[in-house]
Design an enzyme around this catalytic site. Structure first.
Site, short mmCIF file in Angstrom:
data_model
loop_
_atom_site.label_atom_id
_atom_site.label_comp_id
_atom_site.label_asym_id
_atom_site.label_seq_id
_atom_site.Cartn_x
_atom_site.Cartn_y
_atom_site.Cartn_z
N ASP A 75 0.81 -1.21 0.00
CA ASP A 75 0.00 0.00 0.00
C ASP A 75 0.85 1.26 0.00
O ASP A 75 0.45 2.29 -0.56
CB ASP A 75 -0.94 0.00 1.21
CG ASP A 75 -2.14 -0.91 0.98
OD1 ASP A 75 -2.48 -1.16 -0.18
OD2 ASP A 75 -2.73 -1.36 1.97
N GLY A 76 2.02 1.21 0.63
CA GLY A 76 2.90 2.39 0.61
C GLY A 76 3.32 2.76 -0.80
O GLY A 76 3.33 3.93 -1.17
N ARG A 80 2.33 6.06 -3.15
CA ARG A 80 3.32 6.83 -3.91
C ARG A 80 2.86 6.97 -5.36
O ARG A 80 2.99 8.04 -5.97
CB ARG A 80 4.68 6.14 -3.84
CG ARG A 80 5.80 6.87 -4.56
CD ARG A 80 7.16 6.42 -4.05
NE ARG A 80 7.35 4.99 -4.26
CZ ARG A 80 8.00 4.47 -5.31
NH1 ARG A 80 8.48 5.28 -6.25
NH2 ARG A 80 8.16 3.18 -5.44
N ASN A 149 -5.83 8.38 2.08
CA ASN A 149 -6.24 7.55 3.21
C ASN A 149 -6.64 8.39 4.42
O ASN A 149 -7.78 8.34 4.87
CB ASN A 149 -5.10 6.61 3.62
CG ASN A 149 -5.17 5.28 2.92
OD1 ASN A 149 -6.08 5.02 2.15
ND2 ASN A 149 -4.19 4.44 3.17
N THR A 190 -9.99 1.41 6.34
CA THR A 190 -9.38 0.11 6.62
C THR A 190 -7.89 0.24 6.93
O THR A 190 -7.19 -0.77 6.99
CB THR A 190 -9.57 -0.84 5.42
OG1 THR A 190 -9.16 -0.17 4.22
CG2 THR A 190 -11.02 -1.27 5.29
N ALA A 193 -7.17 4.42 10.64
CA ALA A 193 -8.42 4.63 11.38
C ALA A 193 -8.99 3.31 11.90
O ALA A 193 -9.52 3.24 13.02
CB ALA A 193 -9.45 5.32 10.47
N PHE A 194 -8.86 2.25 11.12
CA PHE A 194 -9.33 0.93 11.55
C PHE A 194 -8.51 0.43 12.74
O PHE A 194 -9.06 -0.09 13.71
CB PHE A 194 -9.24 -0.05 10.38
CG PHE A 194 -9.54 -1.48 10.74
CD1 PHE A 194 -10.84 -1.90 10.91
CD2 PHE A 194 -8.51 -2.39 10.92
CE1 PHE A 194 -11.12 -3.22 11.25
CE2 PHE A 194 -8.77 -3.71 11.26
CZ PHE A 194 -10.09 -4.12 11.42
N SER A 195 -7.19 0.59 12.66
CA SER A 195 -6.32 0.16 13.75
C SER A 195 -6.62 0.92 15.03
O SER A 195 -6.41 0.39 16.14
CB SER A 195 -4.85 0.36 13.36
OG SER A 195 -4.51 -0.38 12.21
#
Length: 334
Positions: A75-76, A80, A149, A190, A193-195
Site C-alpha cells: 500500500d505504501g 506513492r 487515506n 481500513t 483509522a481501523f487500527s
C-alpha cells in the site's frame, strides 16, 4: 493512414525489494510483448535495467500521457503511485507485494491476467474522494497538502499528550487530551483509522471519519460526518504540546501549539483501476480471512432446490473471494 499515439504504462515498484524487481521485469516483458510502451521513474530505472523503456526523471510529469500507472508493491508504493497520478487524473492499478494490501487490485500470482486486462482495456475506473488539509497559525497558512487515506495529527513527544479542541462546521464539538486524532476517507477506513478503532466504511459512501487516539475523555468516540463538512483540530496553546501531521504516512510537518488543522473534502479525487467486480464485502472477507464457513445464501439455496429457511447452514459454505480491492494501510510500507 492516421498515426495513433503509443499506449504507455508507467511501472512503479519498490526497487529495494528483490521480489519487486523480479515482478517488474516480468511485467515489462508482458507489456512490451503486447506492444505497449513502458515508462520508468529515473530513480528506479537504474535498479531495474529494463530495455526498451522510456525513463522520466521529473516525477511531476511522470504520469503525463500515460494510460495507466501499474504499481508493484504494498500500500505504501500504491500511495506513492497515487501522488504521481492524481494531478493528471491517471488511473492507478496496484499489484500487491505487501501484506494485506487493501489498495491493490490483484496479487502477484495474478500478474499475467492483470496485464492482459490492461492490454484488452477491460478494466474499469472508480474515483475515490480525497482530503484537503491545511495548517494555520495565527490565521496564516503554513502548510497545505492532501490525503487519500488519512490525515493524522499525533503527539511529537512520547511523554507528552496533546490537548485538542475539535470543531465541526465551525461549531465546537469537544476537547480532549489524547495521543492524536485521525481524519480519514472511506478508502482509509481500513488503514490507520481501523487500527485505532474506527468503523469500516464502504468505499461508495461519501463521508469523512474522525477517530481520536487514546483520548482521556468520556466522549471520545469515532464520528462520521457528511462529505460537505469541515473538521478543525486546534492544538490548545496552553498545553504546550507539539504535534506532527502525517498525510498518508508520506507527507509530514511539525505542528506548534496554537496551530489549527482544517480538513475537508478534496477537489481532486484519485482514480483507481479495477479489474474485478466482486463486492466490497467479499474483499473484506478475503483480506481479513473472515470466518464465513457454513453461510448459505438465497441464490445457493435456490440452485440446490432447497427453500428451507430454518437457518440450518452446516451443509453449505462460501469460499473466500480472491478479489483484492479498496482501502489501504499506509503503515505497512513506506
Amino acid at each position: 493512414m492516421v498515426e495513433h499515439e503509443p499506449r504507455r504504462v508507467l511501472v512503479v515498484t519498490h526497487t529495494g525489494r528483490e521480489q519487486a524487481v523480479e515482478v517488474a521485469r516480468a511485467a515489462h516483458r508482458l507489456l512490451t510483448g503486447a506492444g505497449l510502451q513502458v515508462r520508468l521513474l529515473g530513480d528506479e530505472a537504474e535498479a531495474l535495467k529494463l530495455e526498451p523503456a522510456e525513463v522520466v526523471d521529473d516525477h511531476e510529469k511522470a504520469a503525463l500521457d500515460v494510460e495507466l500507472i501499474m504499481v508493484l508493491g504494498g500500500d505504501g508504493s500504491i500511495l506513492r503511485g497515487a501522488e504521481l497520478a492524481r494531478p493528471h487524473g491517471t488511473p492507478v492499478l496496484g499489484v500487491n507485494l505487501g501484506h494485506v494490501g487493501f489498495l491493490a487490485e490483484a496479487e502477484v500470482d495474478d500478474l499475467e491476467r492483470i496485464v492482459q486486462v490492461v492490454v484488452d482495456r477491460s478494466y474499469t475506473v472508480e474515483e475515490r474522494m480525497t482530503l484537503a488539509v491545511e495548517v494555520r497559525l495565527a490565521g496564516e497558512l503554513i502548510f497545505d497538502t492532501w490525503a487519500l487515506n488519512e490525515a493524522s495529527i499525533e503527539k511529537a513527544a512520547r511523554e507528552k499528550m496533546l490537548e485538542v479542541l475539535v470543531e465541526v462546521d465551525d461549531r465546537p464539538l469537544s476537547r480532549w487530551g489524547c495521543d492524536g486524532v485521525v481524519v480519514a476517507t472511506p478508502t482509509g477506513s481500513t488503514a490507520y483509522a481501523f487500527s485505532a478503532g474506527g468503523p469500516i466504511v464502504w468505499p461508495e459512501v461519501e463521508a469523512i471519519l474522525m477517530v481520536p487516539l487514546s483520548a482521556h475523555a468520556l466522549f471520545s468516540r469515532p464520528i462520521v460526518v457528511a462529505p460537505t463538512s469541515r473538521l478543525s483540530i486546534e492544538l490548545v496553546p496552553s498545553w504546550h504540546g507539539r504535534g506532527v501531521l502525517w498525510c498518508d504516512g508520506r507527507r509530514m510537518v511539525e505542528v506548534p501549539p496554537g496551530a489549527e488543522i482544517e480538513v475537508r473534502r478534496g477537489k481532486t479525487p484519485v482514480r483507481l483501476a479495477r479489474a474485478h467486480e466482486a463486492p466490497f464485502t467479499d474483499r473484506l472477507v478475503a483480506k481479513f480471512d473472515l470466518p464465513v464457513l457454513g453461510w448459505r445464501g438465497a441464490a445457493e439455496r435456490k440452485r440446490n432446490g432447497n427453500t428451507n429457511t430454518s437457518g440450518n447452514t452446516n451443509d453449505s459454505t462460501i469460499s473466500n473471494s480472491s478479489d483484492n480491492g479498496n482501502g489501504s494501510n499506509s503503515q505497512q510500507e513506506t
